[in-house]
Design an enzyme around this catalytic site. Structure first.
Site, PDB file in Angstrom:
ATOM      1  N   LYS A  51       3.026  15.998  36.671  1.00  0.00           N
ATOM      2  CA  LYS A  51       2.223  15.853  37.883  1.00  0.00           C
ATOM      3  C   LYS A  51       0.769  15.658  37.497  1.00  0.00           C
ATOM      4  CE  LYS A  51       0.482  18.489  41.856  1.00  0.00           C
ATOM      5  NZ  LYS A  51       0.554  19.731  42.647  1.00  0.00           N
ATOM      6  N   GLU A 109      -7.304  27.254  50.768  1.00  0.00           N
ATOM      7  CA  GLU A 109      -6.481  27.762  49.665  1.00  0.00           C
ATOM      8  C   GLU A 109      -7.112  28.939  48.930  1.00  0.00           C
ATOM      9  OE1 GLU A 109      -3.930  26.082  45.839  1.00  0.00           O
ATOM     10  OE2 GLU A 109      -5.151  24.717  47.037  1.00  0.00           O
TER      11      GLU A 109
END
Length: 391
Positions: free
Chosen positions: A147, A197
């Site tokens: 990723k 977050e």
């Protein structure tokens, strides 16, 4: 370009001065006054209590106490690349405030500032960004990397200096449940944002983290909106991207905690513009840990860089035509007792006089669509564009 940038905001109190730190969260909300000492030591290896970063931090806390600051806190930002200088400082004092009262006052704020945008530039442009995504997606289909998180910027120039305090009020009104922050920088600029977050919160020996990875655009229709969330929760591509993050975090946190609780499946959380996959971590830290050792241990997570970290950051360096600096880093605070809270520096902007830089990123895996990632980053950029009135 001659685009109108009108601020229709409400005022019930004076706006925050540009040289004051502001942090608003469900755990603790406060502002600061003055600056006892700046701290620009790079946070590299900051997860170790014996690192230069942690040793100098402890010495600075001791100096502050010796000068009569009873409960010193270190506040500010750490860049995406912890080898770069930190933007931290110990204020002379700090003042708590009620998050609920601030949410209400921001909705009533009536002061306005009208600005004109004289230049607006996407970095990179759409065609180049989509080429970057295609290249990264191809690489994630190889053994080299699983990723990669790629980001893009928007640079805006206005016809007059921007009042960051006015923008902060509007940001809170539009994003009342985010982790809202206003960080004064040494160059006179401000880092402003509404992060969704939580990287790391530590209170006593207990800690928590809520990593996000995988997102979908909110819909104005309630039924369609819920369907979008359910599709995200069932998305194989997004679940794979999310699991790369949570597995990497579990591996490093296990060694630094005596307890660690992680759900087996992610849950959905929302911001005004996006659905996110989220997994709440809860644990009990080992005795030598503080909020910044754990934050530095995790930062940057695969949600901001990719996986494996070294290979992903190499791809980022090759493909992104800019230095992220503070973007994709962490913002927050740590006190001298080891408590603290650090959030990821996303949904944010850097302001300095009449210059604005916005940032957004997206996780790239083999199934990523170049156009889809351009659109996803556009939705993420809309958080701050809406604050400026540029929809």
């Amino acid at each position: 370009m001659d685009t109108s940038l009108a601020e229709e905001v409400q005022q019930t109190m004076a706006t925050l001065a540009p040289n004051r730190f502001f942090f608003m969260s469900p755990y603790r909300s406060f502002t600061t006054s003055g600056c006892f000492a700046r701290f620009d030591e790079p946070a590299v290896n900051g997860d170790s209590p014996d690192s230069p970063f942690q040793q100098k931090l402890a010495a600075l806390f001791a100096d502050a106490k010796a000068q009569g600051i009873k409960n010193p806190v270190m506040v500010g930002a750490i860049p995406f690349d912890p080898r770069q200088p930190s933007s931290l400082y110990i204020p002379e004092s700090w003042q708590s405030f009620s998050r609920q009262e601030k949410q209400a006052s921001a909705r009533r704020f009536t002061r306005s500032q009208s600005l004109n945008v004289v230049e607006r530039q996407a970095i990179p442009e759409q065609t180049t960004f989509e080429q970057m995504v295609a290249r990264a997606a191809a690489l994630t289909a190889t053994p080299q990397v699983d990723k990669v998180v790629l980001s893009r910027l928007i640079d805006i120039t206005t016809d007059a200096a921007i009042d960051s305090g006015v923008l902060l009020e509007r940001l809170i009104a539009q994003n009342p449940v985010s982790y809202n922050f206003h960080v004064p920088l040494a160059d006179g600029g401000v880092l402003l944002g509404a992060s969704p977050e939580l990287l790391l919160r530590k209170d006593g020996e207990r800690f928590s983290s809520i990593p996000l990875a995988g997102s979908a655009r909110r819909q104005p229709d309630e039924v369609l909106d819920r369907e979008a969330g359910n599709r995200l929760l069932a998305s194989e591509k997004d679940r794979h991207e999310h699991e790369l993050v949570t597995q990497a975090m579990k591996e490093v946190l296990r060694e630094r905690s005596s307890e660690l609780h992680v759900p087996s499946s992610p849950q959905l959380i929302t911001t005004p513009t996006l659905w996110h996959l989220a997994t709440p971590f809860e644990g009990k830290a080992n005795s030598q840990e503080n909020a910044l050792t754990l934050a530095c241990l995790l930062h940057p997570t695969p949600a901001l860089s990719g996986f494996p970290h070294q290979a992903a950051t190499q791809v980022i360096a090759e493909l992104e035509p800019f230095d992220r600096e503070l973007f994709g880093g962490i913002v927050g605070w740590c006190d001298s007792e080891g408590n603290g809270e650090w959030v990821v520096t996303i949904r944010c902007a850097k302001l300095r006089e009449n210059q604005v830089r916005l940032f957004a990123g997206a996780g790239i895996v083999p199934a990523s669509s170049p156009l889809g990632e351009w659109r996803e980053t556009g939705v993420k950029l809309s958080t701050m564009l809406n604050v400026f009135g540029l929809h």
